[in-house]
Design a protein around this motif. Structure first.
Motif: not given
Length: 373
Positions: A113-119, A70-73, A95-106
């Motif tokens: 997220q858009m790349l996940n959808i396009y792929t 899924s990381m492939t564009d 994995e997907n990029q929609f459910s990562y917990p928030a962090s100070e480094q996020q």
């Protein structure tokens, strides 16, 4: 069958998945392109450019099927190297990029997220390693599209993504039968995750402190991959266990030797998770396959794999009070497991349905079906 594999962010879980496929499907002719798991923002946005300019001959060779992570564009890669549009494409979501917990480094998460959808939309078939992974992408992408101002094909996107299937990453079956746990007056507990914030170090610290407070006789083994910087909670965890009158620290740090790690898993009674982010929980599943009893939060992917007896009440709330309440629930379960060990009644939990020999026929059928269509 000739399969081109594209793994654009080849992290450990991706490597384990690919190694398992290649080992258990030796009749397939595999061609593999990978990129290392570093420089996240550049990697997810630039992998199509890197491969198109540096590996064009490999991409343009003759195959029967493309299997991409899924990381492939994929949509951009198809534009840059139109030759690959000749072959059917499967995309596997670890994995997907929609459910990562928030962090100070996020980072700003919109583009990944858009790349996940396009792929996902560019693929002929999409596979997820858990239904939790699938559902969080469906819900997350729908919520994101709902925020956009106009010309948003929200229903069409959800309908196409809903056709995805679930097929977990396999775990290796044991070469030797699992050992029946003998009785004893101390419980051996393994925590074997990456030492990062998304694996819940603050929750782990609260749990260890609660174990000490309740006087549980526990030997702790803290393993898992570490990085240059680690959350400060681990120093506090180490100090708490070392200063405790009832807890013992048996392992604190990554176990590099594979045989040693296998022996460690086989010697432990319980594998513990405090994660706030897990799409399949391979570290837990592998330890359970080695004979550990799982103790996992009642969230994420874990309800798919384990019965209620092996899950503790949990909360996504990061407030101090919620974390303490969750720790108490987990420690109550640990106390029950300790009592069962003293009676020689620790169970063996069956995860054979998630082993490679059981899953490979489904993988093979998926690949064959792509050739037919």
């Amino acid at each position: 069958m000739r399969v081109l594999v594209l793994s654009a962010y080849h992290a450990d879980s991706h490597r384990s998945w690919l190694d398992g496929l290649m080992r258990h499907m030796p009749d397939v002719e595999w061609t593999v392109l990978t990129l290392p798991p570093r420089y996240f923002s550049w990697r997810v946005r630039g992998n199509s450019l890197s491969w198109a300019m540096l590996n064009r001959d490999t991409l343009a060779a003759d195959y029967d099927l493309i299997l991409a992570t899924s990381m492939t564009d994929l949509s951009a890669l198809r534009g840059l190297v139109p030759e690959i549009c000749r072959w059917p494409t499967l995309v596997y979501f670890h994995e997907n990029q929609f459910s990562y917990p928030a962090s100070e480094q996020q980072r700003d998460w919109l583009e990944p997220q858009m790349l996940n959808i396009y792929t996902a939309l560019a693929a002929d078939k999409v596979i997820f390693n858990s239904d939790y992974n699938r559902q969080t992408l469906l819900d997350g992408s729908d919520q994101l599209l709902a925020k956009l101002p106009d010309f948003v094909p929200r229903e069409q996107v959800r309908s196409q993504l809903a056709q995805a299937v679930v097929l977990p990453v396999g775990i290796e079956p044991l070469a030797e039968p699992r050992q029946v746990r003998v009785s004893g007056d101390r419980l051996n507990v393994l925590w074997n995750h990456r030492w990062e914030y998304d694996k819940g170090p603050s929750r782990l610290l609260a749990l260890v402190m609660e174990c000490d407070k309740q006087g549980l006789a526990i030997d702790f083994y803290f393993a898992g991959q570490q990085f240059r910087q680690r959350p400060p909670e681990f120093d506090a965890i180490k100090q708490c266990v070392e200063n405790s009158a009832c807890l013992v620290l048996k392992q604190f740090g990554f176990v590099a030797d594979g045989n040693h790690y296998q022996d460690l898993q086989r010697s432990c009674d319980v594998v513990l998770s405090t994660a706030i982010h897990d799409f399949q929980g391979l570290a837990v599943l592998q330890a359970v396959a080695a004979g550990c009893v799982p103790l996992v939060p009642d969230r994420l992917c874990y309800p798919e794999w384990f019965a209620e007896d092996y899950r503790y009440l949990s909360s996504e709330d990061d407030g101090a009070d919620a974390i303490v309440l969750e720790a108490r629930g987990a420690v109550q379960k640990l106390g029950q497991l300790l009592s069962r060990k003293t009676r020689g009644e620790l169970p063996l939990v069956d995860v054979s349905a998630l082993t490679w020999p059981v899953l490979i026929p489904a993988y093979r059928q998926l690949l064959q079906n792509m050739l037919i269509t």
